[in-house]
Design a protein around this motif. Sequence first.
Motif: not given
Length: 458
Positions: A238-242, A247-254, A337-340, A346-356
């Motif tokens: 999950l952390i790596a998906s960011m 190695g640059q943050l790739a999170v929409p909305g930031l 706004q950034a935190a949201q 993170l919730i949308a990219h939950a790996p293997q459908g784990a609960r985040v």
Amino acid sequence: MAELGLETIRTRVQDDRSRIVDLLRDKIALASVSAKGITGDHMRRSADYVAGQLRQVGVDARVVQAANPDGTLGAFEVIGSRQVDANAPTVLLYAHHDVQPVPDPSQWSTDPFTGVEKDGRLYGRGSADDGGGIAIHSGALHALGKDLRVNVKVFIEGEEEMGSRSFIPFLQAHRDDFASDLIIVADSGNWSADTPSLTTSLRGNADLDVTVTVLEHPVHSGQFGGPILDANTLAAMLIASMYDDQGQLAVPGLEGGQPIGGLQRDLDQAQLRADAGVVDSYRLAGTDSLASRLWTKPAAAVIGFDAHPVEGSFNVLADKTRFRISLRTAPTQRPEQAAQALADFLIAHAPQGARVEVTPGDMGMGWAMDADSPVVRQAEEAMRQAFGRDPVNKGEGGSIPFIPELKRLFPEAQVLVTGPEDPQSNAHSPNESISLQGLVDNIITEALLLDSLGAGQN
């Protein structure tokens, strides 16, 4: 009325040098570590000392104990003013008198709480952060003396190193003591000891606690490992998906951007690597200038991780784990706004459908200087005269959350962020020190600026 001029001010500051150094030595010896208790006697002694020093340079300073948001007693704050002309501009001078702790004195080459002068620098905890800020204000007011032609208000905070918890209630209770046309925050630093800087921006911050759950309880790794990934591995995915492949943050909305006021000089990569102690094989993450990556683009760091220690570990799959992300936000983006945006990602990219699950924590707004303000030009000219060279302005990756709060309550006030530090200062680290020549030049700068602001007064 004409300005005093560089040579008059320089001579006055040089004549005052021994007093300024003594002030710093005394301040270091007070060991005003707020982490040991902001309401402790040691913090009261520190506040009393600072108030006394300010009274010596004409400020009617006093110590007031703040209250926390829950009503409990807070930090010992120093406030005061010196009024010279009802029609003159009013300048608020800020610094803080609390200092960082010293976890391991053996890492110091000198006693952390004894000011030791060596090779043109004064060593000791708080010599730069932020005893140097107090010394700058004291030295500038002493140099101007009876020739001061602006009204001055002073706020020396007692818990900056602890997050300024009681700052907002204190500000609300003492609003008149903060109202001003210009706020000078002397809690940053220069490009180098002999090259001055205005701090053009500060990133904001937001903490998020993230819990990843895959099992109702731990199970044997040999019996269930394979189709079921443990929570620690899922958290790592999950952390790596960011991040992208750079190695640059790739999170929409930031949000991100370029250095405020334009980039005058980029940071030196070799120096950055040396200062941080980066291993030789590591490739620096991200793209674009180093300055933008450190000052105006978002950054995330995992600062805490709940996992079983290697010592004593055994063959089970972790059912859940929790980690904390410290998100540094672009200077102009609201941290909520950034935190949201990050929580949604993170919730949308939950790996293997784990609960985040994501729980927001502390947040602080960033700040960007008004690069087009006339007072910026005045400050840069004062630096140019005092240091004998053009300033190289810079941003900071950290945050000072009370600055946006001051701007929110006093939107017409201009803010300048200056300070006594330089890359060798080691603020928050062993062997903290301040360049004494740099300190003298910073004092001359502030005195020149205050003098120029009041030059039109009779």
